[in-house]
Structures are given as structure tokens and as C-alpha cells.
Design a protein around this motif. Structure first.
Motif, short mmCIF file in Angstrom:
data_model
loop_
_atom_site.label_atom_id
_atom_site.label_comp_id
_atom_site.label_asym_id
_atom_site.label_seq_id
_atom_site.Cartn_x
_atom_site.Cartn_y
_atom_site.Cartn_z
N ALA A 1 0.83 -1.20 0.00
CA ALA A 1 0.00 0.00 0.00
C ALA A 1 0.87 1.25 0.00
CB ALA A 1 -0.93 -0.01 1.22
N MET A 2 2.00 1.20 0.69
CA MET A 2 2.92 2.34 0.68
C MET A 2 3.49 2.56 -0.72
SD MET A 2 6.27 3.04 3.08
CE MET A 2 7.17 1.59 2.49
N ALA A 3 3.83 1.46 -1.41
CA ALA A 3 4.35 1.58 -2.78
C ALA A 3 3.31 2.20 -3.71
CB ALA A 3 4.77 0.20 -3.29
N ILE A 4 2.06 1.83 -3.54
CA ILE A 4 0.98 2.39 -4.36
C ILE A 4 0.81 3.88 -4.06
CG2 ILE A 4 -1.52 2.32 -4.76
CD1 ILE A 4 -1.31 -0.74 -4.27
N ALA A 5 0.90 4.26 -2.79
CA ALA A 5 0.78 5.67 -2.42
C ALA A 5 1.92 6.49 -3.02
CB ALA A 5 0.77 5.82 -0.90
N LEU A 6 3.13 5.94 -3.04
CA LEU A 6 4.25 6.63 -3.69
C LEU A 6 3.99 6.81 -5.17
CD1 LEU A 6 7.26 7.66 -3.56
CD2 LEU A 6 7.92 5.30 -4.14
N GLU A 7 3.50 5.76 -5.80
CA GLU A 7 3.22 5.77 -7.23
C GLU A 7 2.14 6.79 -7.58
OE1 GLU A 7 3.39 2.04 -10.35
OE2 GLU A 7 2.31 1.82 -8.46
N ALA A 8 1.20 6.98 -6.66
CA ALA A 8 0.08 7.90 -6.90
C ALA A 8 0.44 9.35 -6.59
CB ALA A 8 -1.11 7.47 -6.06
N GLY A 9 1.69 9.60 -6.18
CA GLY A 9 2.11 10.96 -5.88
C GLY A 9 1.73 11.44 -4.50
N GLU A 10 1.36 10.51 -3.60
CA GLU A 10 0.93 10.89 -2.27
C GLU A 10 2.09 11.01 -1.29
OE1 GLU A 10 -1.96 8.04 -1.05
OE2 GLU A 10 -3.23 8.35 -2.82
N LEU A 11 3.29 10.55 -1.69
CA LEU A 11 4.44 10.55 -0.80
C LEU A 11 5.65 11.15 -1.51
CD1 LEU A 11 4.21 6.92 0.69
CD2 LEU A 11 3.51 9.05 1.81
N ASP A 12 6.48 11.82 -0.73
CA ASP A 12 7.77 12.29 -1.24
C ASP A 12 8.88 11.28 -0.94
OD1 ASP A 12 7.12 15.01 -2.24
OD2 ASP A 12 6.49 15.30 -0.15
N LEU A 13 8.67 10.45 0.06
CA LEU A 13 9.65 9.43 0.42
C LEU A 13 8.92 8.22 0.98
CD1 LEU A 13 13.06 9.84 2.22
CD2 LEU A 13 11.39 8.19 3.09
N ALA A 14 9.26 7.04 0.46
CA ALA A 14 8.72 5.78 0.98
C ALA A 14 9.89 4.92 1.42
CB ALA A 14 7.89 5.06 -0.08
N PHE A 15 10.01 4.70 2.71
CA PHE A 15 11.17 4.00 3.26
C PHE A 15 10.83 2.53 3.53
CE2 PHE A 15 14.45 2.70 6.12
CZ PHE A 15 15.55 3.50 5.80
N VAL B 1 9.80 -3.00 -6.79
CA VAL B 1 10.88 -2.12 -7.23
C VAL B 1 10.95 -2.00 -8.75
CG1 VAL B 1 13.39 -1.87 -7.32
CG2 VAL B 1 12.25 -2.34 -5.14
N ALA B 2 10.89 -3.11 -9.46
CA ALA B 2 11.02 -3.07 -10.93
C ALA B 2 9.93 -2.20 -11.54
CB ALA B 2 10.97 -4.48 -11.49
N ARG B 3 8.72 -2.30 -11.01
CA ARG B 3 7.62 -1.48 -11.54
C ARG B 3 7.84 0.00 -11.25
NH1 ARG B 3 3.95 -2.79 -8.18
NH2 ARG B 3 3.53 -0.80 -7.16
N LEU B 4 8.25 0.30 -10.03
CA LEU B 4 8.44 1.69 -9.65
C LEU B 4 9.60 2.33 -10.40
CD1 LEU B 4 7.91 1.31 -5.79
CD2 LEU B 4 6.30 2.30 -7.43
N GLU B 5 10.61 1.56 -10.70
CA GLU B 5 11.77 2.11 -11.42
C GLU B 5 11.40 2.58 -12.83
OE1 GLU B 5 15.69 -0.05 -9.47
OE2 GLU B 5 14.56 -1.12 -11.03
N ARG B 6 10.30 2.09 -13.36
CA ARG B 6 9.87 2.51 -14.71
C ARG B 6 9.11 3.84 -14.69
NH1 ARG B 6 8.88 -3.23 -15.07
NH2 ARG B 6 6.67 -2.93 -14.57
N ASN B 7 8.83 4.35 -13.51
CA ASN B 7 8.10 5.61 -13.38
C ASN B 7 9.10 6.77 -13.45
OD1 ASN B 7 6.68 7.91 -12.43
ND2 ASN B 7 5.30 6.63 -11.24
N PRO B 8 9.02 7.62 -14.47
CA PRO B 8 10.02 8.69 -14.63
C PRO B 8 9.96 9.75 -13.54
CG PRO B 8 8.21 8.97 -16.20
CD PRO B 8 8.00 7.64 -15.55
N ASP B 9 8.88 9.79 -12.79
CA ASP B 9 8.75 10.79 -11.73
C ASP B 9 9.34 10.33 -10.40
OD1 ASP B 9 7.40 12.59 -13.40
OD2 ASP B 9 5.48 11.59 -13.02
N LEU B 10 9.82 9.08 -10.36
CA LEU B 10 10.33 8.51 -9.12
C LEU B 10 11.80 8.13 -9.24
CD1 LEU B 10 7.37 6.12 -8.20
CD2 LEU B 10 7.77 8.45 -7.37
N THR B 11 12.49 8.18 -8.12
CA THR B 11 13.85 7.68 -8.00
C THR B 11 13.86 6.58 -6.94
OG1 THR B 11 14.82 9.81 -8.59
CG2 THR B 11 16.24 8.25 -7.43
N ILE B 12 14.38 5.42 -7.30
CA ILE B 12 14.45 4.29 -6.36
C ILE B 12 15.92 4.03 -6.05
CG2 ILE B 12 13.75 1.93 -5.89
CD1 ILE B 12 11.43 3.87 -6.46
#
Length: 498
Positions: free
Chosen positions: A214-228, A235-246
Motif C-alpha cells: 500500500a505504501m508503494a501504491i501511495a508513492l506511485e500515486a504521488g501521495e508521498l515524497d519518500l517511501a522508506f 521495485v522493478a515497476r516503480l523504477e519505470r516511473n520517470p517521476d520517481l527515483t528508487i
């Protein structure tokens, strides 16, 4: 005296006044997510001291910095004046969040509360006594000899504070202060105006997620600046998002299994040895998409870590169980005197890697003929202290002060307050007693290696994986650098363009 290790250890940023160029929105609220927040605001209760430091609220007298060096924080220096006596000179330029100076008398009152309330604080030096000699000199008398008082005061229970006006409250000196605390939900943080650089520091909303996905989804949706502490499978899915740095990073934490030596089947060391041999650590590391098989109690970059990876051997595990009288039946599981070898393994959602490992461990033990029931509990410390488990999958930073002694003293010494295994060995205790006799780094390495060899023989704990963790960042936080654990997620440089 200090120990220097690789730069992937946990640490504390000490404000230097070097502030990066700030974006226009530098002081707008930052939104952080994690699978844990402090369970309360009393720093002497349970692991609150660790969590409050992680949140940037509290500090220690000494700390391990981002380069892995044990350094002064609120203290300026420490000098031994007798077998059990020390003088700690405090910095004179530090203030609590209420604007009052950090004095010896204030810290004395806080430490006395901690030592009266938290058994883990006694692990290294026993019961400590404190006296203020003027405003900025703290006299410390230990119950047991402590060659490295700096390392003791970097341990997580010994967060520095002064008691607040109401019972169970405290006032801290870190870069952030609590604006609002919502139990089990969120901590709203505002800059401590009495900590250097406060004007450029952003307020932070730290939200707890019971489910890392759920935290990963919130990061993906732009609800978080940092997800620890992102789950590795996202990770592989999130790394494809140009707005995120993993970012991935090795940690001082270790993943291991406590074995409850008071449970009927596990009183037999041969059964515990068989369980240890049944674990396939390569398979476990692959399951969580990162890390390496553990070599022992410590991350492999420490000089006191064992050098050889712990390996499994299913054939040897089965031979040990056969010799112990646990016979394999036609259903593939073992019985002795009509009783099935059936164990209960517990873990907790705040460490999603452990949840991922749980079914893998069940399958590995099944190959050896051991049936395993599994349970995920929210308060692992409380459940483990109650003793209703056979195996507890655990994550622990085993050298938070840059020294090997605290973990062994607090979690495996006979009768220790956090000894959930109920392990009691005079031979092991005699080995770790030697920590009190020397501050020589090479000798402390030898003691730690001897202690680990004894644990490999007795197996009250099975060391599994040295993990890699992941943090996800928005564009605003892409310059954030994790420091090797979750001891200092929020630091003085957060909100200053880093």
C-alpha cells in the motif's frame, strides 16, 4: 577511541551550516511513508528511543555518522577517571526544543528515567548513576566496567532528553519536534526552531503503512515524497516511473530466526542445528530480491563479522533429526512417540521482507519433514516476550553503535531483558564478559568471533540474510541519501535540498 567502518552504516547528520541551493518549495510540507512509527512519546518505553531518533526528534551523546565513525553528538568528549567513573563534557551550543540549554542536570533526569524503565539500557554497563558537575559536565558511574563509554551512549535505548511536564512526556533536541502524534497512524513534525538551519527545514508528515505494498501504491500515486522500506517485488515497476527515483542500499540490519529454547522440541540442540541446516539462504535472498546469505550476527562489512556465509545441508539436517528420534512418515513429516514435529513461526508486517520469507521458510522446513504453522503479528516484541512461538523471524541492527557488544549482551546473554530465545549458556556469557575488559579494537573483534562460533554451535538463533533495502523518492526528494539503516530516516539535512 573510535572505530571506522564503511560508509553504509547508520549515522546522524550534525548540522554544519552548509545548506544547498533550495527549491522554491523547500519549506512546504514533506510527506514520508514507512512501515513503522514510534509507538509512543515516552522515550524510555520499549524501542521508542530508537524510533524517536529515527524520526529526527531525538539525539544521543555520541552517534555513528554517515561514514561509519563513532563521533560526539550532544557530547564534546568523554574521559575515564576511574575503573567505573567517567566525565562527559557536553557541548555548550545545543538546546532543547523549548529553548532551554542541554545541561547535565536535564540529561541526568532523562537518563535516570530510562534506566529505571528500560531493561535494554542496562545491557552494556548495568545500572548507571549520574551526577551534574556544573551545567555542562555529566559524571557517570557504571555498575560494570565499560571500556568504550562512547559506544554505550550511542546505543538506541540511550536517547538524550529531559522529562516533560507531564508523566511519560519528554523534550528533545533533534532537528524536528512533534506537532501532533496519532498513535499507530502518523506523526506530524515541525522544525525545532532552536536547531541550526530551522528556517530552511520543511515540516514533515510521517505516515505509517501496515502494508508495504500500500505504501508503494501511495508513492506511485504521488501521495508521498519518500517511501522508506519498499517491498522488493514492487521495485522493478516503480523504477519505470520517470517521476520517481528508487535507491537501494546495504544495511547494518540482519535477518535471522530466534529459536525458543524453552519449547519442547527445541530444547534439543540437535533439532535446532537441523533447522539451521535446513535453511537455504540463497533461496531466501532471492525471494526478497536482494541481499546475501548471512555470515553470522553482523553485516559482512564489519571487521567483527564472521567471514564464511552460513550454508544449508538438507542431508545433514535429516540425519540429525533421524538420530534425535524424529522419524519421517509416509506423509513426509516427522513424528516421535506419536507426536508430530510441528512448530509455530511468527513475524511482523513492519519488515515486509520477513513476511515474504515466511512461506519460503515453511517450504524449506517441510523438505526436512518439519511441519510449520505461520502467524503474522503486529507487535512482535510483545508476542515474543510472551513465549508463544517456536521460531521468530526478526530484523535487527546488530551494531548500531559501531561495536559488537550491545546486541549480544541485550538479546542473547542469560536473563537479558530482550533474550526471547531463553538461551542460557555460562560458556557464552563468559565469552561476552570479556568485552568489559578491553577497548582494543582487535581484541573486541576476537571476542565477537568467539561469541558467534558459540552461537553457531548452540543455535539459539539462526542467521539468515544480510539484506538490501529500497527507498522511493519523489522529484523533490531525489537527492536523499539513505545511510545504511532506519536509525536516521529524518535528519538535519532533510528539507535543505538533500
Amino acid at each position: 577511541m573510535s572505530f571506522v567502518f564503511r560508509n553504509c552504516l547508520a549515522g546522524v547528520v550534525i548540522a554544519t551550516g552548509l545548506v544547498a541551493s533550495l527549491p522554491a518549495n523547500a519549506t512546504e510540507q514533506l510527506r514520508f511513508g514507512a512501515t513503522f512509527i514510534t509507538s509512543g512519546i515516552d522515550p524510555a518505553k520499549g524501542s521508542n528511543g530508537w524510533a524517536l531518533t529515527s524520526h529526527g526528534i531525538g539525539e544521543n551523546l555520541f552517534a555513528v555518522d554517515k561514514d561509519g565513525k563513532l563521533v560526539p553528538e550532544l557530547a564534546q568528549s568523554a574521559e575515564r577517571t576511574g575503573d567505573l567513573e567517567w566525565i562527559i563534557q557536553l557541548r555548550q551550543d545545543r538546546f532543547f526544543s523549548d529553548g532551554t540549554p542541554v545541561t547535565a542536570a536535564a540529561l541526568k533526569a532523562g537518563f535516570e528515567h530510562t534506566f529505571a524503565s528500560n531493561g535494554a539500557a542496562l545491557a552494556t554497563g548495568g545500572q548507571l548513576k549520574f551526577a551534574a558537575d556544573g551545567d555542562f559536565v555529566l559524571k557517570v558511574t557504571t555498575e560494570k566496567p565499560v571500556p568504550l563509554i562512547q559506544a554505550l551512549f550511542a546505543e538506541w535505548p540511550l536517547i538524550a532528553y529531559k522529562p516533560g511536564p507531564e508523566e511519560g512526556t519528554a523534550i528533545f533536541s533533534g532537528p524536528y519536534q512533534i506537532a501532533e502524534f496519532k498513535a499507530d497512524n502518523a506523526v506530524e513534525l515541525s522544525p525545532n526552531s532552536h536547531f541550526e538551519g530551522a528556517d530552511a527545514r520543511a515540516p514533515v508528515s510521517l505516515r505509517r503503512f501496515g502494508d508495504a505494498q500500500a505504501m508503494a501504491i501511495a508513492l506511485e500515486a504521488g501521495e508521498l515524497d519518500l517511501a522508506f522500506g519498499l517491498p522488493s517485488e514492487s521495485v522493478a515497476r516503480l523504477e519505470r516511473n520517470p517521476d520517481l527515483t528508487i535507491k537501494s542500499f546495504p544495511v547494518g540490519y540482519q535477518y535471522f530466526a530466534f529459536l525458543n529454547t524453552e519449547r519442547a522440541a527445541l530444547r534439543d540442540a540437535a533439532v535446532r542445528q537441523a533447522i539451521d541446516l535446513a535453511f537455504d539462504r540463497e533461496e531466501l535472498a532471492a525471494a526478497i530480491n536482494g541481499g546475501t546469505p548471512a555470515t553470522g550476527a553482523y553485516a559482512p562489512y564489519f571487521p567483527f563479522a564472521a567471514k564464511e556465509a552460513r550454508t544449508g545441508d538438507l542431508a545433514k539436517a535429516e540425519a540429525l533429526l533421524d538420530a534425535a528420534g524424529w522419524e519421517k512418515g509416509g506423509d513426509g513429516f516427522r513424528r516421535k512417540d506419536g507426536e508430530q514435529l510441528r512448530l509455530l513461526a511468527i513475524t511482523y508486517p513492519q519488515r515486509p521482507d520477513l513476511v515474504t520469507m515466511l512461506p519460503v521458510i515453511k517450504a524449506e522446513l517441510a523438505r526436512a519433514g518439519i511441519a510449520l504453522d505461520t502467524q503474522i503479528v503486529d507487535n512482535i516484541s510483545e508476542t515474543a516476550a510472551g513465549g508463544d512461538f517456536d521460531i521468530a523471524l526478526w530484523a535487527q541492527h546488530t551494531a548500531p553503535s559501531g561495536d559488537p557488544a550491545f546486541f549480544l549482551n541485550s538479546m542473547l546473554r542469560s536473563g537479558a531483558s530482550l533474550n526471547y530465545t531463553n538461551y542460557a549458556s555460562a560458556g557464552f556469557d563468559a565469552i561476552i564478559d570479556r568485552f568489559a575488559t578491553t577497548g582494543d579494537p582487535e581484541e573486541r573483534v576476537r571476542i565477537a568471533l568467539d561469541a558467534q562460533n558459540k552461537l553457531f554451535e548452540d543455535v539459539p538463533v539462526s542467521f539468515l540474510v544480510s539484506p538490501v533495502w529500497y527507498v522511493g523518492l519523489s522529484q523533490r526528494m531525489k537527492g536523499y541519501q539513505p545511510w545504511g539503516s532506519d536509525y536516521h530516516v529524518l535528519r538535519a539535512d532533510i528539507g535543505q535540498g538533500k
